[in-house]
Design a protein around this motif. Structure first.
Motif: not given
Length: 381
Positions: A15-18, A340-344
């Motif tokens: 997410v931080v990379l995002g 963000l999508l990867a977080s879920v």
């Protein structure tokens, strides 16, 4: 590359990379519209000298913060945002200079040559950067970046050409409105710029999230560098293969088919990463898939950009091609969406979802824009 690696070391968060992607993208997107007007208004040589030196200063500051071990994640993101802001003026100016230095019939070759130089850097430098990260630290990479921008300043300062701007008859906002109006009323520009935006947003997010993908495959710092270098290798191959497309009677089909092939190659890469634990040669296959993705993406970008450079009026070139330059800022912004999508879900699944969305949109555009699919380089441009 080094910014992404440093942030991932500090946070271990996709997410931080995002967030880094957003910082790299949003200021450039907002300022590119003004940057195009600046490129058409002021002396382009002096604009590029200014932007090069400002970026060099930012890279020196980041190197110092990293070297002294006081760097925090917000330092990296803020400096990335400042550099992005500066790039909003730099990119449109470069785009408006190039066509003034060449003959019209050499446009595709010139765009391809520019791409080879850029992609060669993407091929070689990440590999060297991976070695530097393995044996030294990220601060040295930032220092080399600063040196590179100082070199750019000196090169531009030494140009023996006159590139004066043209004093406009109306305000900067009116200039921006002119550029936007031209794009929205010319179907070719609206279609190809939209496809370029969507391609970078959905189909190049893997570059922004490459630290996380490399970790999933079990790659080291050097392995991470080779994955990024593979994108450069693929792009150079694509550039060499596309050399004669400007004269092709199937130019439109080439543009749309290479856009689709880039997306399918990225899906292949995500499948390899997702099932890396069960594939004995997963890393080698990942390198090939990454190279294929960049190869087809490069072919699409070069051909579509060439068509636009040949068709755009000179008095609008800085603004229109500057707005096209937003394309490259959307790649890191797409990284935020996928992060963000990867977080879920997971990083490979998140990227694959974006690719499927892109393919659906691409199919819809191709079916609705038959005249562009049938565009002939020999007669139409």
């Amino acid at each position: 590359m080094a910014q992404g690696w440093l942030l991932y070391e500090l946070t271990q968060s996709a997410v931080v990379l995002g967030y880094l992607g957003a910082a790299t993208a949003i200021p450039a997107i907002l300022m590119t519209m003004f940057g195009g007007a600046v490129a058409d208004r002021f002396n382009k040589k002096y604009v590029l000298m200014t932007t090069s030196m400002l970026v060099a200063i930012m890279m020196m500051l980041l190197a110092f913060l990293d070297y002294t071990d006081v760097v925090l994640q917000w330092h990296v993101i803020l400096i990335a945002a400042i550099v992005s802001f500066i790039s909003g003026f730099d990119w449109p100016t470069r785009q408006s200079i190039f066509p003034k230095l060449i003959e019209r019939e050499d446009m595709l070759s010139a765009v391809a040559l520019n791409s080879i130089i850029w992609q060669s850097s993407r091929m070689v430098m990440p590999a060297l950067g991976g070695i530097l990260l393995a044996f030294t630290d990220t601060w040295l990479v930032f220092l080399f970046c600063a040196v590179g921008y100082v070199a750019m300043f000196l090169v531009v300062a030494g140009l023996k050409i006159s590139l004066p701007g043209k004093k406009p008859d109306h305000s900067t906002l009116r200039q921006i409105s002119e550029g936007l109006n031209y794009i929205f009323t010319e179907r070719l520009f609206l279609t190809f710029i939209s496809l370029s935006y969507l391609s970078m947003f959905f189909c190049m997010t893997h570059i922004q999230l490459m630290p996380a993908l490399a970790d999933l495959i079990g790659a080291s710092e050097q392995g991470y560098g080779w994955l990024l270098s593979a994108t450069g290798v693929g792009s150079i191959i694509g550039t060499l293969l596309i050399g004669s497309a400007q004269e092709s009677k199937h130019l439109g089909r080439v543009i749309f088919s290479t856009a689709a092939c880039a997306a399918f190659s990225l899906l292949l890469f995500m499948l390899i990463v997702q099932f890396a634990n069960t594939i004995p040669i997963a890393y080698l296959l990942a390198l090939i898939a990454v190279a294929l993705t960049s190869m087809f993406s490069s072919m699409f970008m070069i051909t579509s950009m060439t068509v636009m450079q040949l068709k755009v009026p000179d008095y609008l070139r800085g603004r229109v091609m500057g707005l096209h330059g937003i394309t490259y800022s959307l790649m890191p912004l797409g990284g935020l969406f996928a992060g963000l999508l990867a977080s879920v879900t997971s990083v490979p699944v998140a990227i694959a979802i974006g690719v499927v969305i892109y393919l659906c949109i691409l199919a819809g555009i191709a079916l609705g824009q038959k005249e562009l699919v049938n565009l002939s380089g020999r007669s139409d441009i």
